[in-house]
Design a protein around this motif. Sequence first.
Motif, mmCIF file in Angstrom:
data_model
loop_
_atom_site.group_PDB
_atom_site.id
_atom_site.type_symbol
_atom_site.label_atom_id
_atom_site.label_comp_id
_atom_site.label_asym_id
_atom_site.label_seq_id
_atom_site.Cartn_x
_atom_site.Cartn_y
_atom_site.Cartn_z
ATOM 1 N N CYS A 1 0.147 110.320 70.911
ATOM 2 C CA CYS A 1 0.475 108.891 70.732
ATOM 3 C C CYS A 1 1.910 108.626 71.193
ATOM 4 C CB CYS A 1 0.281 108.499 69.274
ATOM 5 S SG CYS A 1 0.678 106.771 68.951
ATOM 6 N N LEU A 2 2.827 109.529 70.809
ATOM 7 C CA LEU A 2 4.223 109.356 71.234
ATOM 8 C C LEU A 2 4.323 109.406 72.759
ATOM 9 C CD1 LEU A 2 5.998 111.585 68.534
ATOM 10 C CD2 LEU A 2 6.204 109.096 68.752
ATOM 11 N N GLN A 3 3.557 110.303 73.375
ATOM 12 C CA GLN A 3 3.557 110.365 74.848
ATOM 13 C C GLN A 3 3.066 109.043 75.437
ATOM 14 O OE1 GLN A 3 1.179 113.888 75.461
ATOM 15 N NE2 GLN A 3 2.963 115.215 75.794
ATOM 16 N N ALA A 4 2.013 108.491 74.821
ATOM 17 C CA ALA A 4 1.495 107.198 75.305
ATOM 18 C C ALA A 4 2.551 106.103 75.159
ATOM 19 C CB ALA A 4 0.222 106.820 74.546
ATOM 20 N N MET A 5 3.455 106.280 74.199
ATOM 21 C CA MET A 5 4.535 105.299 73.988
ATOM 22 C C MET A 5 5.715 105.557 74.932
ATOM 23 S SD MET A 5 4.484 105.410 69.814
ATOM 24 C CE MET A 5 5.837 104.286 69.494
ATOM 25 N N GLY A 6 5.640 106.647 75.691
ATOM 26 C CA GLY A 6 6.701 106.935 76.654
ATOM 27 C C GLY A 6 7.547 108.153 76.325
ATOM 28 N N ALA A 7 7.207 108.871 75.238
ATOM 29 C CA ALA A 7 7.998 110.054 74.867
ATOM 30 C C ALA A 7 7.708 111.200 75.826
ATOM 31 C CB ALA A 7 7.671 110.473 73.438
ATOM 32 N N ARG A 8 8.721 112.089 75.984
ATOM 33 C CA ARG A 8 8.548 113.246 76.875
ATOM 34 C C ARG A 8 8.491 114.508 76.017
ATOM 35 N NH1 ARG A 8 13.237 112.787 80.887
ATOM 36 N NH2 ARG A 8 12.267 114.669 81.728
ATOM 37 N N THR B 1 6.238 126.174 69.737
ATOM 38 C CA THR B 1 7.533 125.738 70.279
ATOM 39 C C THR B 1 7.340 124.424 71.037
ATOM 40 O OG1 THR B 1 8.116 128.061 70.528
ATOM 41 C CG2 THR B 1 9.535 126.466 71.640
ATOM 42 N N ILE B 2 7.944 123.374 70.512
ATOM 43 C CA ILE B 2 7.763 122.048 71.119
ATOM 44 C C ILE B 2 9.093 121.598 71.725
ATOM 45 C CG2 ILE B 2 7.043 119.662 70.706
ATOM 46 C CD1 ILE B 2 5.500 120.592 68.260
ATOM 47 N N HIS B 3 9.045 121.198 72.978
ATOM 48 C CA HIS B 3 10.243 120.680 73.670
ATOM 49 C C HIS B 3 10.128 119.162 73.779
ATOM 50 C CE1 HIS B 3 11.882 124.535 75.358
ATOM 51 N NE2 HIS B 3 10.684 124.920 74.972
ATOM 52 N N VAL B 4 11.189 118.461 73.381
ATOM 53 C CA VAL B 4 11.193 117.001 73.469
ATOM 54 C C VAL B 4 12.447 116.567 74.220
ATOM 55 C CG1 VAL B 4 11.081 114.843 72.162
ATOM 56 C CG2 VAL B 4 10.159 116.944 71.154
ATOM 57 N N GLN B 5 12.256 115.818 75.303
ATOM 58 C CA GLN B 5 13.393 115.206 75.998
ATOM 59 C C GLN B 5 13.510 113.784 75.475
ATOM 60 O OE1 GLN B 5 15.249 116.845 78.158
ATOM 61 N NE2 GLN B 5 13.923 118.646 78.469
ATOM 62 N N GLY B 6 14.585 113.492 74.771
ATOM 63 C CA GLY B 6 14.728 112.161 74.188
ATOM 64 C C GLY B 6 14.762 111.070 75.250
ATOM 65 N N VAL B 7 14.202 109.908 74.931
ATOM 66 C CA VAL B 7 14.249 108.758 75.850
ATOM 67 C C VAL B 7 14.986 107.609 75.147
ATOM 68 C CG1 VAL B 7 12.124 109.378 77.087
ATOM 69 C CG2 VAL B 7 11.983 107.921 75.054
ATOM 70 N N ASP B 8 15.393 106.608 75.939
ATOM 71 C CA ASP B 8 16.179 105.504 75.361
ATOM 72 C C ASP B 8 15.328 104.552 74.544
ATOM 73 O OD1 ASP B 8 18.422 106.525 76.460
ATOM 74 O OD2 ASP B 8 18.404 105.234 78.237
ATOM 75 N N ARG B 9 14.084 104.363 75.002
ATOM 76 C CA ARG B 9 13.222 103.465 74.214
ATOM 77 C C ARG B 9 11.764 103.843 74.360
ATOM 78 N NH1 ARG B 9 10.985 98.843 76.332
ATOM 79 N NH2 ARG B 9 11.344 97.802 74.347
ATOM 80 N N LEU B 10 11.018 103.487 73.359
ATOM 81 C CA LEU B 10 9.569 103.707 73.390
ATOM 82 C C LEU B 10 8.904 102.339 73.435
ATOM 83 C CD1 LEU B 10 9.397 106.543 70.707
ATOM 84 C CD2 LEU B 10 9.062 106.807 73.175
ATOM 85 N N SER B 11 7.659 102.316 73.919
ATOM 86 C CA SER B 11 7.014 101.011 74.071
ATOM 87 C C SER B 11 5.595 101.000 73.509
ATOM 88 C CB SER B 11 7.043 100.603 75.544
ATOM 89 O OG SER B 11 6.685 101.694 76.337
ATOM 90 N N ALA B 12 4.885 99.913 73.765
ATOM 91 C CA ALA B 12 3.554 99.703 73.177
ATOM 92 C C ALA B 12 2.574 100.795 73.589
ATOM 93 C CB ALA B 12 3.016 98.346 73.612
ATOM 94 N N ALA C 1 3.616 105.583 61.163
ATOM 95 C CA ALA C 1 5.094 105.594 61.113
ATOM 96 C C ALA C 1 5.718 105.465 62.501
ATOM 97 C CB ALA C 1 5.580 106.862 60.415
ATOM 98 N N THR C 2 4.975 105.775 63.566
ATOM 99 C CA THR C 2 5.537 105.657 64.915
ATOM 100 C C THR C 2 5.898 104.202 65.239
ATOM 101 O OG1 THR C 2 3.428 105.310 66.047
ATOM 102 C CG2 THR C 2 4.169 107.596 65.849
ATOM 103 N N ALA C 3 5.270 103.260 64.509
ATOM 104 C CA ALA C 3 5.558 101.839 64.764
ATOM 105 C C ALA C 3 7.029 101.524 64.502
ATOM 106 C CB ALA C 3 4.660 100.957 63.905
ATOM 107 N N LEU C 4 7.687 102.356 63.668
ATOM 108 C CA LEU C 4 9.102 102.117 63.374
ATOM 109 C C LEU C 4 9.998 102.439 64.573
ATOM 110 C CD1 LEU C 4 9.259 103.754 59.817
ATOM 111 C CD2 LEU C 4 9.484 101.309 60.324
ATOM 112 N N LEU C 5 9.445 103.171 65.558
ATOM 113 C CA LEU C 5 10.257 103.664 66.661
ATOM 114 C C LEU C 5 10.402 102.670 67.813
ATOM 115 C CD1 LEU C 5 8.758 107.282 66.804
ATOM 116 C CD2 LEU C 5 11.127 106.732 66.222
#
Length: 432
Positions: A209-216, A224-235, A30-34
């Motif tokens: 996997c999300l981190q590898a795509m550029g997620a923080r 407790t999970i902290h996520v800093q949103g980013v503008d775009r994710l990549s391959a 499902a991460t492919a949708l991002l």
Amino acid sequence: MDRIRIRGGNRLTGRLPISGSKNAALPLMATALLTDEPVTLTGVPRLADIRTMSALLGQHGVEIVDRSVQEPDEDRLGAVLELAAPKILSTTAPYDIVRKMRASVLVLGPLLARCGKAEVSLPGGCAIGTRPVDLHISGLEAMGAEVSIDQGYIHASVPAGRLKGARVVFPKVSVGATENLLMAAALADGETVLVNAAREPEIVDLGLCLQAMGARIEGLGTDTIHVQGVDRLSAARHPVIPDRIETGTYAMAAAIAGGDVLLQGARIDTLQAMVDILRRAGIAVTEEPDGFRVACAPGSVKGVDAMTEPYPGFPTDLQAQFMALMCTASGASMITETIFENRFMHVPELMRMGADITVHQSSVLVRGVESLTGAQVMATDLRASVSLVLAGLMARGETIVNRVYHLDRGYEELERKLSACGADIERIADDE
Ligand code: UD1
């Protein structure tokens, strides 16, 4: 419809390779949708649920290429899948696909994050309980989504255009809701904190996997999970973790059949609660460089208690298999299910094979019997079905497990893996 025939009594010995995790692969797909760039997953198990997720993602606009032929990886089972969604063609997840697999609801968070809207059919009831999606919905509402339920569909939209970071406190630990929110938060505006988040290894795998795509993301594997949103994710390219539920199932198969099996590629660190319980039951579990070994002399298993809990506790997805193991243990075992309210459908079928089981609300008392006897059995869900296969491995005579499609949802090459270790098991076509 195909059936599985087992002639019980054979010991299991040898090496049994573990496939990639179904429950990790589904949210990873499902991460492919991002992102509009390709996400490549290796070690994706070849299972009916993966095909269902591919069909769902395909109609949303995800192009899926199986690169296994170009990139054969002899060390690993499963497929190399490249998933790319340059454009989202539809934000609707239709009933016809969602009804086949509850995990379809995992497209909700990513679609909302990328497109600002989504219409996802309600998964509805299923055999193991009512399984609502209220935690998914309230979490997304906290992030600024407007959600209504109409004609069996969740209609969600983001009036502000982009989801906003929020503090989401889950009143109950939910694997799926944590995954949906984690994916949504990756592209949201600002910081999201997920409190009382699920800690399952599949969540950690998704986060990596999300981190590898550029997620923080910080705090994976904690509550407790902290996520800093980013503008775009990549391959990204990501290997799916080994399936801990498949591993646990075959660990119990080795124990029930009095065998000695190396679970190749398995990760013992993801199954500590189960390993502790198996050891207390008198089963030898030893770590090896390439997995772990389960050994047990025939007739030596002792009855011990188990209670299902969110990770790192004993998994609900191994409860049915553990019950099969306890049916012929010496002494009694109390098994308590705390995750799902209706997850004992295997009990009457095990009793038809000669087990002595009493159900009392969310607990069962299993009194070990000398042996089980083969029978025609069937089950209404995946793990219940495989528990009947395990019972068949030790039962006297022939066991026929009907409704094999449940097994095909979650066990890659079940008959081949078990027969390679000495089990007398085969699939028979309905017309035979
Ligand atoms: C996932 C697994 C499933 C496993 C389960 C628990 C996948 C694809 N499936 O399912 O194999 O058995 O975790 O380990 O990974 N709940 C609510 N409201 C919600 C969501 C859940 O009340 O919005 C309840 C459920 O009814 C259940 C409990 O929370 O009683 C846990 O469910 P959850 O962790 O969400 O399970 P799934 O993600 O559906």
